[in-house]
Design an enzyme around this catalytic site. Structure first.
Site, mmCIF file in Angstrom:
data_model
loop_
_atom_site.group_PDB
_atom_site.id
_atom_site.type_symbol
_atom_site.label_atom_id
_atom_site.label_comp_id
_atom_site.label_asym_id
_atom_site.label_seq_id
_atom_site.Cartn_x
_atom_site.Cartn_y
_atom_site.Cartn_z
ATOM 1 N N ARG A 77 -13.061 -17.130 -23.156
ATOM 2 C CA ARG A 77 -12.213 -18.235 -22.705
ATOM 3 C C ARG A 77 -11.011 -17.741 -21.894
ATOM 4 N NH1 ARG A 77 -13.373 -22.803 -25.682
ATOM 5 N NH2 ARG A 77 -11.394 -23.733 -25.131
ATOM 6 N N HIS B 205 -24.231 -22.139 13.733
ATOM 7 C CA HIS B 205 -23.155 -23.019 14.195
ATOM 8 C C HIS B 205 -21.773 -22.442 13.878
ATOM 9 C CE1 HIS B 205 -25.972 -26.020 15.484
ATOM 10 N NE2 HIS B 205 -26.596 -25.926 14.324
ATOM 11 N N LYS C 228 -15.042 -18.906 -19.453
ATOM 12 C CA LYS C 228 -16.280 -19.651 -19.654
ATOM 13 C C LYS C 228 -16.048 -21.161 -19.687
ATOM 14 C CE LYS C 228 -20.708 -19.741 -20.615
ATOM 15 N NZ LYS C 228 -21.555 -19.499 -19.420
ATOM 16 N N GLU D 144 -18.819 -14.133 -8.176
ATOM 17 C CA GLU D 144 -17.996 -14.176 -9.389
ATOM 18 C C GLU D 144 -18.086 -12.915 -10.229
ATOM 19 O OE1 GLU D 144 -20.841 -17.277 -11.851
ATOM 20 O OE2 GLU D 144 -18.761 -17.095 -12.451
ATOM 21 N N ASN E 46 -3.689 -24.209 -26.080
ATOM 22 C CA ASN E 46 -4.738 -24.205 -25.069
ATOM 23 C C ASN E 46 -4.675 -25.555 -24.371
ATOM 24 O OD1 ASN E 46 -8.300 -24.759 -25.269
ATOM 25 N ND2 ASN E 46 -7.126 -23.997 -23.566
ATOM 26 N N GLY E 47 -4.558 -25.534 -23.044
ATOM 27 C CA GLY E 47 -4.479 -26.790 -22.295
ATOM 28 C C GLY E 47 -3.372 -26.691 -21.261
ATOM 29 N N TRP F 59 -5.784 -17.398 -20.569
ATOM 30 C CA TRP F 59 -6.205 -17.479 -19.168
ATOM 31 C C TRP F 59 -5.055 -18.164 -18.461
ATOM 32 C CZ3 TRP F 59 -7.318 -21.357 -15.526
ATOM 33 C CH2 TRP F 59 -8.015 -20.917 -14.395
ATOM 34 N N CYS G 147 -8.176 -20.320 -22.394
ATOM 35 C CA CYS G 147 -7.391 -19.818 -23.510
ATOM 36 C C CYS G 147 -8.144 -20.124 -24.790
ATOM 37 C CB CYS G 147 -6.004 -20.431 -23.638
ATOM 38 S SG CYS G 147 -4.981 -20.229 -22.179
ATOM 39 N N LYS H 69 -23.094 -16.616 -8.066
ATOM 40 C CA LYS H 69 -23.257 -15.548 -9.071
ATOM 41 C C LYS H 69 -22.727 -14.242 -8.526
ATOM 42 C CE LYS H 69 -23.757 -17.370 -11.860
ATOM 43 N NZ LYS H 69 -24.026 -18.735 -12.230
HETATM 44 C C1 F6R Z 1 -20.521 -20.002 -12.841
HETATM 45 C C2 F6R Z 1 -19.964 -20.768 -13.927
HETATM 46 C C3 F6R Z 1 -19.019 -21.882 -13.606
HETATM 47 C C4 F6R Z 1 -19.370 -23.098 -14.454
HETATM 48 C C5 F6R Z 1 -18.345 -24.227 -14.226
HETATM 49 C C6 F6R Z 1 -18.712 -25.481 -14.978
HETATM 50 O O1 F6R Z 1 -21.356 -19.011 -13.312
HETATM 51 O O2 F6R Z 1 -20.253 -20.522 -15.064
HETATM 52 O O3 F6R Z 1 -19.049 -22.195 -12.258
HETATM 53 O O4 F6R Z 1 -20.652 -23.515 -14.106
HETATM 54 O O5 F6R Z 1 -17.084 -23.788 -14.637
HETATM 55 O O6 F6R Z 1 -18.783 -25.251 -16.338
HETATM 56 P P1 F6R Z 1 -19.514 -26.269 -17.309
HETATM 57 O O7 F6R Z 1 -20.964 -26.259 -16.957
HETATM 58 O O8 F6R Z 1 -19.236 -25.749 -18.676
HETATM 59 O O9 F6R Z 1 -18.915 -27.613 -17.052
#
Ligand code: F6R
Length: 587
Positions: A27, A483, A582, A467, A94-95, A70, A2, A464
C-alpha cells in the site's frame, strides 16, 4: 494508499506491529513508523520501507499503532512519516483530509506548532482540543470536522491499553483473537482462530481487551464477523522469487476456476440488469480501465450493445450524460480505488444502476453497488496487476457472451471454456521473451502497437513495462504512430507489435515495416505463425489462437512477462515499484 495497523494485548506490541506493517507495504513504502503507548507515547519513524524500523523492535509497550506511507502531502521524509503526535495523542491516517489547511490555520491561531507538511497531523491537534475524557466522543467530534477520506487509529496517554478507530471511505478491519488488532487490510493481521470485523463508513471502534463498535451517533452496535480465508490471506511466494511472476503463473488456474463457475456469475438480477441495459458505461482506472476497453470490444462485437469507457478520475468531473436504461459497470481489482468509487457514486446519484466487478468482495465499491460480481482472482500482492486483469477479462467476456446468447448468438461460451488451457500454454511460450530482455535494458523509450483488441493489449503491455521498469513507454494504435509519434523512433528503439487478427494483419504489418525502416528493433506477439517469420523481426512469440475479440486475454501474458524480466534485469523489485501502491484510496 498507506497502511495502518494497531494492536492491544498481552504481548510486546513492537514486533507484532512491524510484522503486520510489512504485510501492508504493497500500500506504500515511502516511510514508516510506530507509536507505543505506556505512561507516555514513544515514537520511532524511518524513511523507506518498514525494515528501516528494526531498531524499534525493543520498544516497550503492549499497545500501539503503526503506519506505512505513500506520500500525498509532503515529501517522503521522517518528519512527514506517521504516527503524528501532539501532546497526549498519536494518530496514524490513511486517506486525504481535504480541508486540512483551514483546520491547520485554526490550530495555528491557537498557538499550536506543526512539525510536518502532512494533511494528517491536524487530526492529533483536533483530538487534543476536543478531548474531555471520552476518546470516542472526541474522535466523533474531530471526524465531524474532517472532509475527505480517512481510516484512523489513535492512542492517548489518558486511555491506557486502548486504540480508537474511525473510518470514512478508507478500509479498516478489526481482528479479535491473540489480542485485538486493526489494519487497513486483512492479510496484515490474518491468523487462524481470529474473528474479523469490517468497519463501515461513519463507524468507530474502541479496541482494548475486546473490540467495541459504535455508530456515527456514538451508540454501541453489534457487528457480524466478516469472512476471512486465512489461507488466501497469508501471502506466500511458493518458491517464486517475486509475487508478480507467481501471479502470472496462476492465471490459468484462476481462469479454470472461473470458467467452471461461468453460469453462477450471472445471477438473475444481473442478467436482468444487463439484458435491460440500453447502453453500458464502464468506469475504471489503470489496468482495470484496459480491461474495460477489451470488454467494450466484446460487448459491442458479440452483443451489439453500445458501450463507453471512461477513466474514473475523468468521469467524475466530466458531468456525464446518463441515458435512461444505462448500466454503469465499475471495474476494480481492489474495490478501494477512490476515483472509481467516486465515479460509481456519481452514477448512482444520477439514477443509473451500478454493477461492481471486483476482486475484493468486501470492498467499499462492492458495498455501494447495486450488483456485485467477483472476478475471483485470489489475492494479488504484486503492485502491478496481472492475473486480476485476465480474471476481469474472463468475467466481462462471459457477460458479453451471455448477453449475446440471450440475443440468439451462440458458441462463444465454448470458446471461453478453452481459455484456461490456452492461457497455460501462453505462459509457457511467453517465456520466450526472456531472449528479448537485452534489447530493452537501456532503451530510452519503447512503443507497443496494435489495432482493435490488439491495441488494448498494447496499452496494457506498455503500462506494465513503464510501471515496473521505469522505461518511458507508450501504447499506440498501430495506424496512429505515423501521425506524430513515429518522429521518436530511432536506431534501436524497441517496438512491440501485437497481432492476433487475420483481418488486420496486413495493416499492422504495414506499421511494422514503417518502424523497421526507421531503425526500430521490432518484436512481435502474434497468433499468426506466418507473420512471425518476417525478416524484419528481432524476436517473435507465437501464442495460441483464440479469436480476435478474446485475444487480449492471451496476448497480454508475454507482455506481462517481458515487463517482469526487464524489471528484474534492471535490478528493480517488480513487486514494489517506486512511487506506486496497490490500493489507490486517494483521489
Ligand atoms: C497497474 C495497476 C494499476 C491499477 C489501478 C486500479 O498494474 O495495478 O493501474 O490497475 O490503480 O486499481 P483497481 O483495479 O484496484 O481499481
Amino acid at each position: 494508499m498507506c497502511g495502518i495497523v494497531g494492536y492491544v494485548g498481552n504481548r510486546r506490541a513492537a514486533p507484532l506491529l512491524l510484522g503486520a506493517l510489512k504485510k501492508l507495504e504493497y500500500r506504500g513504502y515511502d516511510s514508516a513508523g510506530i507509536a507505543l503507548l505506556t505512561d507516555e507515547i514513544a515514537v520511532k519513524k524511518c524513511t523507506g520501507s518498514v525494515s528501516g524500523l528494526s531498531g524499534a523492535l525493543q520498544m516497550a509497550g503492549t499497545c500501539g499503532i503503526g503506519h506505512t506511507r505513500w506520500a500525498t502531502h509532503g515529501a517522503p521524509s521522517e518528519q512527514n512519516a506517521h504516527p503524528h503526535v501532539w501532546k497526549r495523542f498519536a494518530v496514524v491516517h490513511n486517506g486525504i483530509i481535504e480541508n486540512y489547511k483551514t483546520l491547520r490555520a485554526e490550530c495555528e491561531q491557537r498557538g499550536e506548532t506543526f512539525y510536518s507538511e502532512t494533511d494528517s497531523e491536524v487530526i492529533a491537534h483536533l483530538l487534543e482540543f476536543y478531548f474531555q475524557g471520552d476518546l470516542i466522543a472526541a474522535l466523533q467530534r474531530v471526524c465531524s470536522r474532517l472532509s475527505g477520506s480517512y481510516a484512523l487509529a489513535v492512542i492517548c496517554t489518558k486511555c491506557p491499553g486502548t486504540v480508537a478507530l474511525a473510518r470514512m471511505r478508507s478500509p479498516l478491519v478489526v481482528g479479535v483473537g491473540g489480542g485485538v488488532w486493526c489494519a487497513s487490510d486483512m492479510p496484515a493481521i490474518a491468523a487462524k482462530n481470529r474473528t474479523y470485523y469490517t468497519l463501515a463508513d461513519g463507524e468507530f471502534a474502541l479496541l482494548s481487551a475486546r473490540a467495541v463498535f459504535y455508530d456515527g451517533e456514538g451508540r454501541v452496535i453489534q457487528k457480524k464477523p466478516a469472512a476471512c480465508d486465512a489461507e488466501d490471506c497469508i501471502p506466500v511466494k511458493k518458491g517464486y522469487r517475486h509475487y508478480m511472476r507467481k501471479e502470472i503463473g496462476e492465471t490459468a488456474s484462476v481462469l479454470e476456476n472461473r470458467s467452471r463457475m461461468l453460469r453462477a456469475w450471472t445471477s438473475p438480477a444481473v442478467r436482468q440488469a444487463l439484458g435491460e441495459a440500453r447502453r453500458l458505461s464502464f468506469v475504471a482506472c489503470g489496468t482495470a480501465y484496459h480491461a474495460c476497453l477489451a470488454a467494450k470490444c466484446a460487448f459491442e462485437a458479440l452483443a451489439r450493445v453500445p458501450c463507453s469507457v471512461t477513466v474514473a478520475s475523468e468521469y467524475r468531473y466530466a458531468d456525464p450524460i446518463l441515458e435512461k436504461g444505462e448500466l454503469v459497470i465499475a471495474v476494480s481489482q481492489s474495490g478501494e480505488t477512490a476515483d472509481t468509487i467516486a465515479a460509481a457514486e456519481l452514477a448512482k446519484q444520477r439514477g443509473a444502476g451500478v454493477l461492481a466487478v471486483v476482486n475484493v468482495t468486501d470492498s467499499t465499491l462492492a458495498g455501494m453497488a447495486d450488483h456485485v460480481l467477483s472476478v475471483g482472482a485470489g489475492r494479488e500482492i504484486a503492485v502491478a496487476a496481472t492475473k486480476s486483469f485476465n480474471a476481469q477479462l474472463m468475467l466481462l467476456y462471459s457477460l458479453a457472451a451471455t448477453l449475446a446468447e440471450a440475443k440468439g448468438k451462440r458458441g462463444y461460451g465454448d470458446l471461453l471454456k478453452e481459455l484456461p488451457s490456452l492461457a497455460s500454454q501462453t505462459v509457457s511460450v511467453g517465456e520466450g521473451v526472456r531472449a528479448w530482455v537485452a534489447y530493452f535494458m537501456s532503451a530510452s523509450s519503447v512503443y507497443f502497437i496494435g489495432r482493435g483488441a490488439d491495441h488494448v493489449a498494447a496499452l496494457e503491455g506498455s503500462l506494465k513495462l513503464k510501471e515496473i521498469t521505469y522505461i518511458p513507454s507508450e501504447g499506440y494504435p498501430a495506424g496512429e504512430l505515423k501521425h506524430g509519434t513515429l518522429a521518436l523512433v530511432e536506431q534501436g528503439t524497441p517496438v512491440v507489435a501485437v497481432l492476433t487478427s487475420e483481418r488486420l494483419a496486413q495493416k499492422t504489418m504495414n506499421a511494422v515495416h514503417e518502424v523497421y525502416a526507421r531503425g526500430a528493433r521490432v518484436f512481435l506477439v502474434t497468433s499468426l505463425a506466418e507473420q512471425a517469420r518476417s525478416k524484419e523481426l528481432t524476436g517473435a512469440v507465437v501464442i495460441p489462437e483464440c479469436g480476435e475479440i478474446f485475444s487480449p486475454m492471451l496476448s497480454v501474458i508475454p507482455l506481462q512477462l517481458l515487463a517482469y524480466y526487464v524489471s528484474v534485469a534492471r535490478g528493480i523489485n517488480p513487486d514494489r515499484p517506486r512511487n506506486l501502491a496497490k490500493s489507490v484510496t486517494v483521489e
